[in-house]
Design a protein around this motif. Structure first.
Motif, mmCIF file in Angstrom:
data_model
loop_
_atom_site.group_PDB
_atom_site.id
_atom_site.type_symbol
_atom_site.label_atom_id
_atom_site.label_comp_id
_atom_site.label_asym_id
_atom_site.label_seq_id
_atom_site.Cartn_x
_atom_site.Cartn_y
_atom_site.Cartn_z
ATOM 1 N N TYR A 181 -3.258 -0.126 8.965
ATOM 2 C CA TYR A 181 -2.435 -1.241 8.506
ATOM 3 C C TYR A 181 -2.630 -2.389 9.481
ATOM 4 N N ILE A 182 -2.109 -3.576 9.119
ATOM 5 C CA ILE A 182 -2.184 -4.744 9.985
ATOM 6 C C ILE A 182 -0.849 -4.898 10.693
ATOM 7 N N PRO A 183 -0.780 -4.676 12.001
ATOM 8 C CA PRO A 183 0.513 -4.676 12.698
ATOM 9 C C PRO A 183 1.039 -6.081 12.954
ATOM 10 N N ILE A 190 -0.914 2.508 4.217
ATOM 11 C CA ILE A 190 0.324 2.474 4.993
ATOM 12 C C ILE A 190 1.169 1.292 4.529
ATOM 13 N N ASP A 191 2.448 1.516 4.322
ATOM 14 C CA ASP A 191 3.364 0.447 3.926
ATOM 15 C C ASP A 191 3.765 -0.336 5.176
ATOM 16 N N ASN A 192 3.029 -1.404 5.460
ATOM 17 C CA ASN A 192 3.277 -2.152 6.691
ATOM 18 C C ASN A 192 4.650 -2.830 6.677
ATOM 19 N N GLN A 193 5.150 -3.181 5.494
ATOM 20 C CA GLN A 193 6.478 -3.806 5.437
ATOM 21 C C GLN A 193 7.571 -2.814 5.798
ATOM 22 N N LYS A 194 7.336 -1.540 5.509
ATOM 23 C CA LYS A 194 8.304 -0.521 5.918
ATOM 24 C C LYS A 194 8.240 -0.296 7.420
ATOM 25 N N ILE A 195 7.020 -0.244 7.967
ATOM 26 C CA ILE A 195 6.868 0.019 9.394
ATOM 27 C C ILE A 195 7.411 -1.136 10.237
ATOM 28 N N PRO A 205 11.605 4.659 14.916
ATOM 29 C CA PRO A 205 10.481 5.597 15.107
ATOM 30 C C PRO A 205 10.424 6.668 14.028
ATOM 31 N N GLU A 206 11.576 7.116 13.553
ATOM 32 C CA GLU A 206 11.602 8.153 12.525
ATOM 33 C C GLU A 206 11.032 7.624 11.208
ATOM 34 N N ILE A 207 11.352 6.388 10.860
ATOM 35 C CA ILE A 207 10.829 5.786 9.632
ATOM 36 C C ILE A 207 9.312 5.606 9.735
ATOM 37 N N ILE A 208 8.843 5.170 10.890
ATOM 38 C CA ILE A 208 7.408 4.961 11.103
ATOM 39 C C ILE A 208 6.657 6.279 10.971
ATOM 40 N N ILE A 209 7.146 7.311 11.621
ATOM 41 C CA ILE A 209 6.491 8.617 11.587
ATOM 42 C C ILE A 209 6.519 9.189 10.161
ATOM 43 N N GLU A 210 7.629 9.021 9.478
ATOM 44 C CA GLU A 210 7.725 9.504 8.097
ATOM 45 C C GLU A 210 6.696 8.816 7.201
ATOM 46 N N GLU A 211 6.510 7.504 7.375
ATOM 47 C CA GLU A 211 5.543 6.772 6.554
ATOM 48 C C GLU A 211 4.111 7.206 6.864
ATOM 49 N N ILE A 212 3.809 7.446 8.125
ATOM 50 C CA ILE A 212 2.475 7.924 8.502
ATOM 51 C C ILE A 212 2.198 9.285 7.860
ATOM 52 N N HIS A 213 3.162 10.190 7.946
ATOM 53 C CA HIS A 213 2.982 11.527 7.373
ATOM 54 C C HIS A 213 2.838 11.451 5.855
ATOM 55 N N ILE A 234 -0.846 -1.224 0.028
ATOM 56 C CA ILE A 234 -0.288 -0.310 -0.969
ATOM 57 C C ILE A 234 -0.181 -0.945 -2.351
ATOM 58 N N CYS A 235 -0.449 -2.249 -2.476
ATOM 59 C CA CYS A 235 -0.515 -2.848 -3.818
ATOM 60 C C CYS A 235 -1.720 -2.325 -4.594
#
Length: 329
Positions: free
Chosen positions: A303-305, A267-272, A279-287, A246-247
């Motif tokens: 993203y890189i998990p 995808i903001d991997n630092q948020k995920i 799970p709600e934060i992850i799904i929100e970021e994907i959407h 995302i940079c």
């Protein structure tokens, strides 16, 4: 309705896709041997050992996909690019039992040519391999202090990688060649774009030409900020780039080049993977990412998990929402 494989290949080719598939569950990356320390018989999740080049690697945990490994602390194979011809010994890949190795990986990963996009993953690109051998500081300075030796080393690395591509096609005939070479940091490239254009771009063009000559697709991996060279990657014909962190300004990339190259990321991997992620934060970021980018060009979420349980939530939601998001266009 396309299969997930058909949809993913369509996205890589810039063709219409019926839905957005998850890359991780659709694409099987079969690693070309030699670039990492792997001891499957006596696997130590924190062990250290050599790859085929003599570089020492330390495992960072039990799952190589999310935990990864890193060059052992304070390791140096040699000290200066001036001495590369004395110390760099290219793995004799033409004498490796590649057919058996690929078959073993194929069965271990449960690959299915009808269902999966088959990729051969070539780790440690030309610049990565050098900094793994002599350290990042020496590798960066080599562009400026020893340009002739740097050109010679990179050209030799390119010839080696081209040989690997030939062998991958001979023994596996994959859909994709997936090559790694990191060029970016958090807010800029590791070296100036003109240096990249002089030393690395001509080699990347040769990879594209070789890969396309077999009818395969070229997916490149570079972490970090690489906005300055996106026009160059599109120009030479790279089919897809990941992970487009995302940079990078993905809106600008898609506006200018979204019809020429497939951008995998956003995808903001630092948020995920934050400690307090849910799970709600992850799904929100994907959407957020898919709603923002899927209608703007050749885009796939990626993203890189680094946290395994979050990664599984991510894959499941991309596969689910990917069948809905294009209907909003």
């Amino acid at each position: 309705m396309q299969t997930a494989k058909e949809a993913l290949l369509a996205m890589y080719r810039g063709e219409p896709a019926d839905f957005i598939p998850d890359i991780y569950t659709t694409q099987k990356d079969i690693v070309f041997p030699g670039d990492r320390y792997i001891d499957l018989e006596h696997f130590d999740p924190h062990g250290t050992g050599p790859d085929a080049w003599g570089v020492l690697w330390t495992n960072q945990g039990p799952n190589p996909i999310v935990d990864g490994n890193t060059v052992a602390k304070d390791f140096r194979l040699f000290d200066s690019i001036e001495d590369w011809k004395e110390h760099v010994h290219f793995p004799p890949v033409e004498h490796m039992p590649l057919e058996q190795i690929f078959q073993g990986m194929w069965h271990g990963m449960k690959c299915d040519r009808d269902e999966n996009v088959i990729s051969v993953l070539l780790l440690s690109g030309q610049f990565e391999r050098l900094n793994q051998m002599i350290g990042m500081e020496e590798a960066m300075c080599a562009f400026y202090e020893y340009p002739d030796e740097m050109h010679e080393f990179l050209e030799a690395m390119c010839e080696y990688k081209l040989k690997c591509i030939d062998l991958a096609w001979e023994y596996l005939k994959p859909d994709v060649i997936h090559m790694h070479d990191d060029w970016g940091m958090n807010n800029n490239m590791m070296f100036d774009p003109e240096t990249w254009r002089e030393f690395i771009k001509p080699l990347e063009a040769r990879y594209v030409e070789k890969i396309h000559s077999y009818g395969m697709l070229y997916q490149h991996h570079s972490c970090g900020y690489i906005m300055q060279i996106i026009p160059d990657l599109a120009e030479i014909g790279v089919d897809a780039i990941e992970p487009m962190m995302i940079c990078n300004n993905l809106d600008e990339c898609l506006e200018k080049y979204g019809d020429k190259i497939t951008f995998c990321g956003g995808i903001d991997n630092q948020k995920i993977d934050a400690p307090d992620s849910t799970p709600e934060i992850i799904i929100e970021e994907i959407h957020r990412a898919m709603d923002t980018y899927c209608s703007k060009g050749r885009y796939l979420p990626y993203y890189i998990p680094s946290v395994e349980q979050n990664w599984f939530i991510y894959m499941g939601e991309v596969n689910k929402y990917g069948r809905e998001v294009l209907q909003k266009k």
